[in-house]
Design an enzyme around this catalytic site. Structure first.
Site, PDB file in Angstrom:
ATOM      1  N   GLY A  12       0.782  -1.230   0.000  1.00 20.34           N
ATOM      2  CA  GLY A  12       0.000   0.000   0.000  1.00 20.34           C
ATOM      3  C   GLY A  12       0.811   1.275   0.000  1.00 20.34           C
ATOM      4  O   GLY A  12       0.316   2.325   0.441  1.00 20.34           O
ATOM      5  N   VAL A  13       2.041   1.237  -0.507  1.00 27.30           N
ATOM      6  CA  VAL A  13       2.876   2.444  -0.511  1.00 27.30           C
ATOM      7  C   VAL A  13       2.960   3.088  -1.894  1.00 27.30           C
ATOM      8  O   VAL A  13       3.623   4.117  -2.054  1.00 27.30           O
ATOM      9  CB  VAL A  13       4.303   2.153   0.016  1.00 27.30           C
ATOM     10  CG1 VAL A  13       4.256   1.718   1.470  1.00 27.30           C
ATOM     11  CG2 VAL A  13       5.009   1.115  -0.850  1.00 27.30           C
ATOM     12  N   GLY A  14       2.315   2.491  -2.897  1.00 31.50           N
ATOM     13  CA  GLY A  14       2.301   3.109  -4.220  1.00 31.50           C
ATOM     14  C   GLY A  14       3.198   2.456  -5.251  1.00 31.50           C
ATOM     15  O   GLY A  14       3.598   3.105  -6.219  1.00 31.50           O
ATOM     16  N   LYS A  37       3.409  -8.115 -13.309  1.00 32.43           N
ATOM     17  CA  LYS A  37       3.064  -8.347 -11.910  1.00 32.43           C
ATOM     18  C   LYS A  37       3.145  -9.856 -11.710  1.00 32.43           C
ATOM     19  O   LYS A  37       2.169 -10.579 -11.916  1.00 32.43           O
ATOM     20  CB  LYS A  37       1.652  -7.829 -11.620  1.00 32.43           C
ATOM     21  CG  LYS A  37       1.201  -7.990 -10.169  1.00 32.43           C
ATOM     22  CD  LYS A  37       1.854  -6.989  -9.253  1.00 32.43           C
ATOM     23  CE  LYS A  37       1.284  -7.104  -7.833  1.00 32.43           C
ATOM     24  NZ  LYS A  37       1.857  -6.105  -6.907  1.00 32.43           N
ATOM     25  N   GLY A 115       3.758  -6.721  -2.165  1.00 37.96           N
ATOM     26  CA  GLY A 115       4.056  -6.339  -0.784  1.00 37.96           C
ATOM     27  C   GLY A 115       5.435  -5.731  -0.631  1.00 37.96           C
ATOM     28  O   GLY A 115       5.925  -5.018  -1.502  1.00 37.96           O
TER      29      GLY A 115
END
Length: 220
Positions: A12-14, A37, A115
């Site tokens: 969740g940090v971009g 991905k 992650g």
């Protein structure tokens, strides 16, 4: 062929925003750019990976999902748990083969990890093992929030301990009200030992196309 591995100080940090931004920047210099991905956990409303879809939207080369997102897991959990629930074993060597197939078709490949750097992929492998097997320079996304200094320095240390180059880092202002944010960035500029590629203002919603990212020096 140009390639990089995008990791983050946490989930969740971009990372997706930065990976897509790198693809847009690379597309201004190269005709065939594609995002990857390798492992995605969690489905959007269309039964796909939101992250993989964002990378496809920023790519100029369309490829089968088996190459740009070889492992798609339903549950939004740590990949090793989501894989266990799905009865799947994540094989790093198979992910590397998918990357190699992409690299054979492309001028540039941007790989987004899942992650943080050491996220478990199985009982015996982590995201760090995948990054090491790919042997790509790493771009580190630092989510600016309380605790990010230690997380960033530990991740940079882990990257280098695998013999990988830290090509650059991105400061992402994920918490708009964070106190002393400029002082945190200044500290990391001094201590990370890698160039700052972007200082991204808080965005809602994130917009990769308008995000200005400097490419690492070796790609200029």
């Amino acid at each position: 062929m140009i390639g990089c591995f995008v990791t983050g100080t946490d989930t969740g940090v971009g990372k997706t925003l930065v990976a897509a931004g790198l693809l847009h920047a690379l597309a201004r210099r190269h005709r065939r750019v594609v995002g990857m991905k390798p492992v995605a956990a969690g489905l959007d409303g269309n039964g796909d990976s939101e992250d993989a879809s964002a990378l496809r939207a920023a790519s100029t080369l369309a490829v089968p999902a088996a190459l740009d997102n070889p492992v798609l897991l339903a549950d939004p959990l740590s990949p090793h748990i989501a894989a266990q629930r799905a009865g799947v074993r994540i094989d790093v060597s198979a992910l590397v083969r998918s990357y190699q197939a992409l690299a054979a078709q492309a001028d540039a490949v941007v790989v987004e990890g899942a992650g943080g750097f050491h996220v478990p992929l199985s009982d015996s492998a982590t995201g760090a093992d995948l990054a090491q097997a790919l042997a790509l320079p790493v771009v580190l996304v630092v989510g600016l929030r309380l605790g990010c200094l230690s997380h960033a320095l530990l991740t940079a240390e882990a990257i280098r301990s695998r013999g990988l180059a830290l090509a650059g880092w991105v400061a992402n202002r994920v918490h708009p009200a964070m106190d002393a944010v400029d002082e945190n960035i200044a500290y990391l500029r001094t201590h990370l030992g890698a160039p700052l590629l972007a200082d991204i203002a808080h965005q809602r919603p994130p917009d990769a196309r308008s995000t200005v990212l400097a490419l690492p020096a070796q790609w200029q």
